[in-house]
Write a protein that holds these residues in place. Sequence first.
Motif, PDB file in Angstrom:
ATOM      1  N   THR A  60       0.500  -1.451   0.375  1.00  0.00           N
ATOM      2  CA  THR A  60       0.399   0.175   0.056  1.00  0.00           C
ATOM      3  C   THR A  60       0.559   1.195   0.127  1.00  0.00           C
ATOM      4  OG1 THR A  60      -0.237   0.105   2.780  1.00  0.00           O
ATOM      5  CG2 THR A  60      -2.357  -1.076   0.939  1.00  0.00           C
ATOM      6  N   ILE A  61       0.407   1.900  -0.466  1.00  0.00           N
ATOM      7  CA  ILE A  61       1.143   3.743  -0.581  1.00  0.00           C
ATOM      8  C   ILE A  61       1.915   3.637   1.286  1.00  0.00           C
ATOM      9  CG2 ILE A  61       0.789   6.329  -0.748  1.00  0.00           C
ATOM     10  CD1 ILE A  61      -0.803   4.502  -3.641  1.00  0.00           C
ATOM     11  N   GLY A  62       2.599   4.585   1.024  1.00  0.00           N
ATOM     12  CA  GLY A  62       3.148   4.209   2.720  1.00  0.00           C
ATOM     13  C   GLY A  62       4.847   3.650   2.987  1.00  0.00           C
ATOM     14  N   THR A  63       3.831   2.679   2.711  1.00  0.00           N
ATOM     15  CA  THR A  63       4.510   1.223   3.125  1.00  0.00           C
ATOM     16  C   THR A  63       6.529   1.789   3.046  1.00  0.00           C
ATOM     17  OG1 THR A  63       2.683  -0.318   3.368  1.00  0.00           O
ATOM     18  CG2 THR A  63       5.088  -0.643   2.782  1.00  0.00           C
ATOM     19  N   GLN A  64       7.036   1.598   3.945  1.00  0.00           N
ATOM     20  CA  GLN A  64       8.504   1.683   4.316  1.00  0.00           C
ATOM     21  C   GLN A  64       8.937   0.599   3.481  1.00  0.00           C
ATOM     22  OE1 GLN A  64      10.973   4.060   7.530  1.00  0.00           O
ATOM     23  NE2 GLN A  64       9.911   5.507   7.391  1.00  0.00           N
ATOM     24  N   VAL A  65      10.442   0.618   2.627  1.00  0.00           N
ATOM     25  CA  VAL A  65      10.730  -0.459   1.918  1.00  0.00           C
ATOM     26  C   VAL A  65      12.145  -0.080   2.085  1.00  0.00           C
ATOM     27  CG1 VAL A  65       9.322  -1.494   0.619  1.00  0.00           C
ATOM     28  CG2 VAL A  65      10.320   0.584  -0.399  1.00  0.00           C
ATOM     29  N   VAL A  66      12.769  -1.088   2.114  1.00  0.00           N
ATOM     30  CA  VAL A  66      14.060  -1.434   1.978  1.00  0.00           C
ATOM     31  C   VAL A  66      14.711  -1.053   0.507  1.00  0.00           C
ATOM     32  CG1 VAL A  66      16.180  -2.627   2.845  1.00  0.00           C
ATOM     33  CG2 VAL A  66      14.617  -2.496   4.717  1.00  0.00           C
ATOM     34  N   LEU A  67      15.410  -0.054   0.130  1.00  0.00           N
ATOM     35  CA  LEU A  67      16.600  -0.236  -1.121  1.00  0.00           C
ATOM     36  C   LEU A  67      17.841  -0.561  -0.623  1.00  0.00           C
ATOM     37  CD1 LEU A  67      15.305   3.302  -1.944  1.00  0.00           C
ATOM     38  CD2 LEU A  67      14.252   1.679  -2.317  1.00  0.00           C
ATOM     39  N   GLU A  68      18.408  -0.545   0.380  1.00  0.00           N
ATOM     40  CA  GLU A  68      19.687  -0.558   0.719  1.00  0.00           C
ATOM     41  C   GLU A  68      20.077  -1.050   1.843  1.00  0.00           C
ATOM     42  OE1 GLU A  68      22.804   1.995  -1.110  1.00  0.00           O
ATOM     43  OE2 GLU A  68      21.655   2.392  -3.173  1.00  0.00           O
ATOM     44  N   PRO A  69      20.759  -2.299   1.805  1.00  0.00           N
ATOM     45  CA  PRO A  69      21.904  -3.150   1.147  1.00  0.00           C
ATOM     46  C   PRO A  69      20.711  -3.678   0.200  1.00  0.00           C
ATOM     47  CG  PRO A  69      22.195  -3.807   2.866  1.00  0.00           C
ATOM     48  CD  PRO A  69      21.495  -2.364   3.295  1.00  0.00           C
ATOM     49  N   VAL A  70      21.466  -4.347  -0.957  1.00  0.00           N
ATOM     50  CA  VAL A  70      20.557  -5.005  -2.060  1.00  0.00           C
ATOM     51  C   VAL A  70      20.163  -6.565  -0.758  1.00  0.00           C
ATOM     52  CG1 VAL A  70      20.602  -6.493  -3.416  1.00  0.00           C
ATOM     53  CG2 VAL A  70      21.136  -4.592  -3.398  1.00  0.00           C
ATOM     54  N   ASP A  71      20.657  -7.022   0.147  1.00  0.00           N
ATOM     55  CA  ASP A  71      21.160  -8.499   0.580  1.00  0.00           C
ATOM     56  C   ASP A  71      20.092  -7.908   1.454  1.00  0.00           C
ATOM     57  OD1 ASP A  71      22.668  -6.647   1.875  1.00  0.00           O
ATOM     58  OD2 ASP A  71      24.280  -8.496   2.390  1.00  0.00           O
ATOM     59  N   ALA A  72      19.690  -6.548   1.778  1.00  0.00           N
ATOM     60  CA  ALA A  72      18.422  -6.480   3.081  1.00  0.00           C
ATOM     61  C   ALA A  72      17.653  -6.763   2.036  1.00  0.00           C
ATOM     62  CB  ALA A  72      18.928  -5.664   3.765  1.00  0.00           C
ATOM     63  N   ARG A  73      17.223  -6.910   0.962  1.00  0.00           N
ATOM     64  CA  ARG A  73      16.035  -6.106   0.811  1.00  0.00           C
ATOM     65  C   ARG A  73      15.045  -7.230   0.982  1.00  0.00           C
ATOM     66  NH1 ARG A  73      18.153  -4.041  -5.710  1.00  0.00           N
ATOM     67  NH2 ARG A  73      18.138  -1.584  -4.810  1.00  0.00           N
ATOM     68  N   SER A  93       0.470  12.763  -6.995  1.00  0.00           N
ATOM     69  CA  SER A  93      -0.728  13.126  -5.849  1.00  0.00           C
ATOM     70  C   SER A  93      -0.109  12.527  -4.337  1.00  0.00           C
ATOM     71  CB  SER A  93      -1.821  12.955  -6.476  1.00  0.00           C
ATOM     72  OG  SER A  93      -2.027  11.465  -6.499  1.00  0.00           O
ATOM     73  N   GLU A  94       0.507  11.750  -4.220  1.00  0.00           N
ATOM     74  CA  GLU A  94       0.792  11.021  -2.505  1.00  0.00           C
ATOM     75  C   GLU A  94       1.883  12.037  -2.166  1.00  0.00           C
ATOM     76  OE1 GLU A  94      -0.531   9.366  -0.862  1.00  0.00           O
ATOM     77  OE2 GLU A  94      -2.208   9.344  -2.580  1.00  0.00           O
ATOM     78  N   LEU A  95       3.040  12.999  -2.846  1.00  0.00           N
ATOM     79  CA  LEU A  95       4.701  13.418  -2.527  1.00  0.00           C
ATOM     80  C   LEU A  95       4.428  14.501  -1.494  1.00  0.00           C
ATOM     81  CD1 LEU A  95       7.367  13.119  -3.511  1.00  0.00           C
ATOM     82  CD2 LEU A  95       6.356  14.396  -5.255  1.00  0.00           C
ATOM     83  N   GLU A  96       3.101  15.355  -1.589  1.00  0.00           N
ATOM     84  CA  GLU A  96       3.344  16.116  -0.936  1.00  0.00           C
ATOM     85  C   GLU A  96       3.054  15.821   1.421  1.00  0.00           C
ATOM     86  OE1 GLU A  96       1.404  20.195   0.562  1.00  0.00           O
ATOM     87  OE2 GLU A  96       1.104  19.542  -1.614  1.00  0.00           O
ATOM     88  N   TYR A  97       2.022  14.346   0.988  1.00  0.00           N
ATOM     89  CA  TYR A  97       1.780  14.168   2.029  1.00  0.00           C
ATOM     90  C   TYR A  97       2.394  13.621   3.070  1.00  0.00           C
ATOM     91  CZ  TYR A  97      -3.132  15.549  -0.295  1.00  0.00           C
ATOM     92  OH  TYR A  97      -4.048  16.063  -0.556  1.00  0.00           O
ATOM     93  N   VAL A  98       3.080  12.650   1.707  1.00  0.00           N
ATOM     94  CA  VAL A  98       4.404  11.718   2.518  1.00  0.00           C
ATOM     95  C   VAL A  98       5.670  12.083   2.920  1.00  0.00           C
ATOM     96  CG1 VAL A  98       5.927   9.551   1.959  1.00  0.00           C
ATOM     97  CG2 VAL A  98       4.042   9.751   0.821  1.00  0.00           C
ATOM     98  N   ILE A  99       5.736  13.489   2.985  1.00  0.00           N
ATOM     99  CA  ILE A  99       6.633  14.592   2.514  1.00  0.00           C
ATOM    100  C   ILE A  99       6.308  14.495   4.233  1.00  0.00           C
ATOM    101  CG2 ILE A  99       7.933  16.406   2.520  1.00  0.00           C
ATOM    102  CD1 ILE A  99       7.829  16.156  -0.936  1.00  0.00           C
ATOM    103  N   ARG A 100       5.169  15.415   5.191  1.00  0.00           N
ATOM    104  CA  ARG A 100       4.570  15.905   5.458  1.00  0.00           C
ATOM    105  C   ARG A 100       4.377  14.622   6.732  1.00  0.00           C
ATOM    106  NH1 ARG A 100       2.087  20.251   5.675  1.00  0.00           N
ATOM    107  NH2 ARG A 100       1.217  20.075   3.435  1.00  0.00           N
ATOM    108  N   ASP A 101       4.003  13.365   6.390  1.00  0.00           N
ATOM    109  CA  ASP A 101       4.031  12.958   7.033  1.00  0.00           C
ATOM    110  C   ASP A 101       5.715  12.160   7.316  1.00  0.00           C
ATOM    111  OD1 ASP A 101       1.723  12.076   7.410  1.00  0.00           O
ATOM    112  OD2 ASP A 101       1.814  10.675   5.894  1.00  0.00           O
TER     113      ASP A 101
END
Length: 197
Positions: A60-73, A93-101
């Motif tokens: 869902t939008i707003g979920t946090q995911v791991v980008l790096e390190p690659v082996d932790a993805r 359309s989501e950008l401002e809300y995510v930054i605000r959060d």
Amino acid sequence: MSESERDESAQRRAVVLDYLAHGLSSSGRPQYERSPAGYAMDVDDFGLYEVAFDEDERLTIGTQVVLEPVDARTIVEDARPASYDDLSSGAHSELEYVIRDLVEDDERRFVDFYNEAQPITLRLHQLNLLPGIGKKLRNSILEERKRKPFESFEELEERVSGLHDPDDILVERILEEIRDDDLKYRTFVGRQAEDAR
């Protein structure tokens, strides 16, 4: 600090701005061959990414995911830098809300910007890069922080006459830095990545 806390602090994390179950239409592949994809924004330096997600995950939008390190993805299969213009309309359309959060969730970091901002040149201060902050307001902030560092956005607003919604001012500046590739000075976007180099 435990080993797992150290590992987590070394990770680059991002917030999902848009999840496209049938992949990006620009991939050139038929829809049935596309993997889930989308866009995400780095939680530390607000960098934008085009992301390929694991097919078995539904996000869902707003979920946090791991980008790096690659082996932790676990959810992200691939991530490459993207620009504001690359984003889908949903991500826009989501950008401002995510930054605000992110600003609200890490209030201490952003209040410290007001406490620690420095001159850039003899005539320009980091505070002057913020929308609506001119010489008078900048000087008021500098005088107040000499007396005692600010502890919260609420305290900033109470102690500095004429400064309204200091968190919204930061959100506006971050959005400006994301949207405009040609800005001469960047205070928030891309800074963590540069500092790590």
